[in-house]
Enzyme design. Sequence first.
Site, PDB file in Angstrom:
ATOM      1  N   ILE A 154       0.743  -1.224  -0.304  1.00 50.44           N
ATOM      2  CA  ILE A 154      -0.078   0.115  -0.085  1.00 50.44           C
ATOM      3  C   ILE A 154       0.794   1.417  -0.162  1.00 50.44           C
ATOM      4  O   ILE A 154       0.660   2.895  -1.144  1.00 50.44           O
ATOM      5  CB  ILE A 154      -0.755  -0.474   1.948  1.00 50.44           C
ATOM      6  CG1 ILE A 154      -1.580  -1.547   1.179  1.00 50.44           C
ATOM      7  CG2 ILE A 154      -1.681   1.251   1.596  1.00 50.44           C
ATOM      8  CD1 ILE A 154      -2.973  -0.905   2.250  1.00 50.44           C
ATOM      9  N   THR A 230      -3.834   5.774   6.456  1.00 49.97           N
ATOM     10  CA  THR A 230      -5.237   5.317   6.753  1.00 49.97           C
ATOM     11  C   THR A 230      -5.072   3.670   6.664  1.00 49.97           C
ATOM     12  O   THR A 230      -5.532   3.095   6.266  1.00 49.97           O
ATOM     13  CB  THR A 230      -5.146   5.227   4.188  1.00 49.97           C
ATOM     14  OG1 THR A 230      -4.177   4.764   4.271  1.00 49.97           O
ATOM     15  CG2 THR A 230      -6.365   7.018   4.260  1.00 49.97           C
ATOM     16  N   ARG A 232      -3.918   2.074  10.801  1.00 52.61           N
ATOM     17  CA  ARG A 232      -4.124   2.012  12.050  1.00 52.61           C
ATOM     18  C   ARG A 232      -4.400   2.710  13.026  1.00 52.61           C
ATOM     19  O   ARG A 232      -3.652   3.320  12.773  1.00 52.61           O
ATOM     20  CB  ARG A 232      -3.145   0.205  12.121  1.00 52.61           C
ATOM     21  CG  ARG A 232      -3.178  -0.583  12.124  1.00 52.61           C
ATOM     22  CD  ARG A 232      -5.440  -1.682  12.151  1.00 52.61           C
ATOM     23  NE  ARG A 232      -5.331  -2.588  11.485  1.00 52.61           N
ATOM     24  CZ  ARG A 232      -5.166  -2.921   9.759  1.00 52.61           C
ATOM     25  NH1 ARG A 232      -6.145  -1.805   9.206  1.00 52.61           N
ATOM     26  NH2 ARG A 232      -5.801  -4.332   9.400  1.00 52.61           N
ATOM     27  N   ASP A 256      -8.451   7.361   8.520  1.00 56.59           N
ATOM     28  CA  ASP A 256      -9.848   6.656   8.132  1.00 56.59           C
ATOM     29  C   ASP A 256     -10.224   5.498   8.809  1.00 56.59           C
ATOM     30  O   ASP A 256     -10.997   4.478   8.655  1.00 56.59           O
ATOM     31  CB  ASP A 256      -9.359   6.007   6.264  1.00 56.59           C
ATOM     32  CG  ASP A 256     -10.295   5.244   5.949  1.00 56.59           C
ATOM     33  OD1 ASP A 256     -11.760   5.128   5.689  1.00 56.59           O
ATOM     34  OD2 ASP A 256      -9.882   4.238   5.795  1.00 56.59           O
ATOM     35  N   GLU A 261     -12.253   2.815  17.167  1.00 55.13           N
ATOM     36  CA  GLU A 261     -13.274   2.716  16.238  1.00 55.13           C
ATOM     37  C   GLU A 261     -14.274   1.003  16.739  1.00 55.13           C
ATOM     38  O   GLU A 261     -14.911   1.261  15.368  1.00 55.13           O
ATOM     39  CB  GLU A 261     -12.545   2.684  14.417  1.00 55.13           C
ATOM     40  CG  GLU A 261     -11.578   1.277  14.082  1.00 55.13           C
ATOM     41  CD  GLU A 261     -11.206   1.163  12.920  1.00 55.13           C
ATOM     42  OE1 GLU A 261     -11.977   0.255  12.326  1.00 55.13           O
ATOM     43  OE2 GLU A 261     -10.217   2.369  12.851  1.00 55.13           O
ATOM     44  N   HIS A 293     -13.313   3.784   7.948  1.00 54.75           N
ATOM     45  CA  HIS A 293     -12.546   2.585   7.323  1.00 54.75           C
ATOM     46  C   HIS A 293     -13.105   3.070   6.644  1.00 54.75           C
ATOM     47  O   HIS A 293     -13.382   0.795   6.082  1.00 54.75           O
ATOM     48  CB  HIS A 293     -12.493   1.705   8.849  1.00 54.75           C
ATOM     49  CG  HIS A 293     -11.250   0.664   8.465  1.00 54.75           C
ATOM     50  ND1 HIS A 293     -10.889   0.880  10.169  1.00 54.75           N
ATOM     51  CD2 HIS A 293     -10.723   0.405   7.534  1.00 54.75           C
ATOM     52  CE1 HIS A 293     -10.424   0.002   9.638  1.00 54.75           C
ATOM     53  NE2 HIS A 293     -10.160  -0.738   8.321  1.00 54.75           N
TER      54      HIS A 293
END
Length: 330
Positions: A154, A230, A232, A256, A261, A293
């Site tokens: 990523i 984006t 953790r 994100d 969360e 997320h």
Amino acid sequence: MKIAVYSAQPYDRRFLDEARPNGVEAVYFSDRLELDTVPLAQGCTAVCVFVNDLLDAPVLEALHALGVRAVLLRCAGFNNVDLQAAGRLKLFVARVPAYAPEAVAEHALALVMTLNRRTHRAYARVREGNFALDGLLGMTLHGKTVGIVGAGQIGAAAARIFHGMGCKVLVSDPAPTPQLEGVAERASLDALLAQSDVVSLHCPLLDATRHMINTASLTRMKRGAMLVNTSRGGLIDTAAVIEALKSGQLGALAIDVYEQESTLFFQDHSSDIITDDVFQRLMTFPNVLVTGHQGFFTMEAMREIAAVTFANLACFLQGSPCANALLTPG
């Protein structure tokens, strides 16, 4: 055989059912896996879980007692799994290490572009007939320095995207990065923080990376820079970030993911009172952008997740080697 799918949303059911092989029955539960919901897996040989499901030692022991022998993660991260306990119980544990990594990288870019050019605020204004530009001033990203922390699939995809936009890209990763030759320059984390106009996090959550963005590291950042996460939520000390936003040391924040969360994301709380005071404080800042997320959420990624999840299950059932296994019964 039967598998229990936890934290299942309608879209999970759609793509998993499309990929589910004959002879495998999936039972879907919207409930998050925790000790109280373990009994839902009664009669199942495997459980299929997502990022916010809890698989600590008590949960794994309870699952094992029910006859569960395999844990299928439909995600790349596995910080929510007690691997030591799973190994002791001789459980099969496998993940989906990469699913359309460009999807998350593209979402990171979308967050940067939205927050930088205030397109979310412009959209709301125009719908009310307000075409004034005051308060919408952004910066041209071409020529700016973007720091990528973590150069896995990523992070590497994000580096290529920002390089293609004409940005200078710095990357910090403990592993060599030959795949980014000609795209990014390697730098220490401190040097990256000091030089970058945008810092984007793409590393796993480990003991060594938990709260890597804290009061000290925020102080080392270029004043007024943008921070994007984006990966953790636990990579960021949210309280420290709030203080940096208040002082102006941090210019903008796009996330994100969020450390707490699990009680918020993937559910509709529009009719509820959100009692997380830290999250609510974040939402008061005009220079903060939060999505729930959704970075992974593309059709291609969902199909890849489903296909790899059932390929991992096939390896377990056949006793064959599994490239995505974190643990196999010894």
